[in-house]
Design an enzyme around this catalytic site. Sequence first.
Site, PDB file in Angstrom:
ATOM      1  CG  HIS A 189      -0.872   8.548   0.404  1.00  0.00           C
ATOM      2  ND1 HIS A 189      -0.049   7.497   0.063  1.00  0.00           N
ATOM      3  CD2 HIS A 189      -2.132   8.033   0.466  1.00  0.00           C
ATOM      4  CE1 HIS A 189      -0.775   6.395  -0.058  1.00  0.00           C
ATOM      5  NE2 HIS A 189      -2.034   6.685   0.178  1.00  0.00           N
ATOM      6  CG  HIS A 246      -4.488   4.168  -0.712  1.00  0.00           C
ATOM      7  ND1 HIS A 246      -3.726   4.427   0.383  1.00  0.00           N
ATOM      8  CD2 HIS A 246      -5.567   3.482  -0.258  1.00  0.00           C
ATOM      9  CE1 HIS A 246      -4.317   3.933   1.466  1.00  0.00           C
ATOM     10  NE2 HIS A 246      -5.441   3.357   1.093  1.00  0.00           N
ATOM     11  CB  CYS A 278       0.947   6.383  -3.153  1.00  0.00           C
ATOM     12  SG  CYS A 278       2.023   7.794  -2.797  1.00  0.00           S
TER      13      CYS A 278
END
Length: 172
Positions: free
Chosen positions: A128, A140, A76
């Site tokens: 994240h 993502h 990510c």
Amino acid sequence: MHTKLKSSLLMAAILLAACGTAPQKTARPARPPAPTPIGQIVVDSTQRQEVLMYALGLLDVGYQFGGNNPEAGLDCSGMVSFIYRNAAGVALPHNAAQIAQMARPVERNVLQAGDLVFFNTLGRSFSHVGVYIGDGKFIHAPSSGGKIRVDSLDKAYFAQRFEGGRSLFAAR
């Protein structure tokens, strides 16, 4: 013969004069700006579209923990760093929490394409990150074995873990 020599010299002078004109300068493509030190990043809002296009271009690239280029795979924060480096010439750390510290908070209802969205997916804040693309959706790199994809902020998993939006773009 003397007239022929004069003619030849005159012709040579004309040709040389033509070569002596200054060449026209052609515009060079702009180079991306140099990386900015941590804590001082502000990306020009005109780069939003470029950030979005780079993000969309990474769809279906494989996930790789610690990955920082599409050929090897991306995680990510590697995805976000790759996008901003190539689209806006901005060097970001390969760490979601550090990226969050460099960006200013933005309310969810005013997120714009290219802003960042952060989640607590590992039991720690800002573990994240994804790139907001509009209409409640973001791109993502989800997890091992996965591929870069689009998800909704309203999906139960992400809605429960959403920690907020942030922006690296100049304030509106």
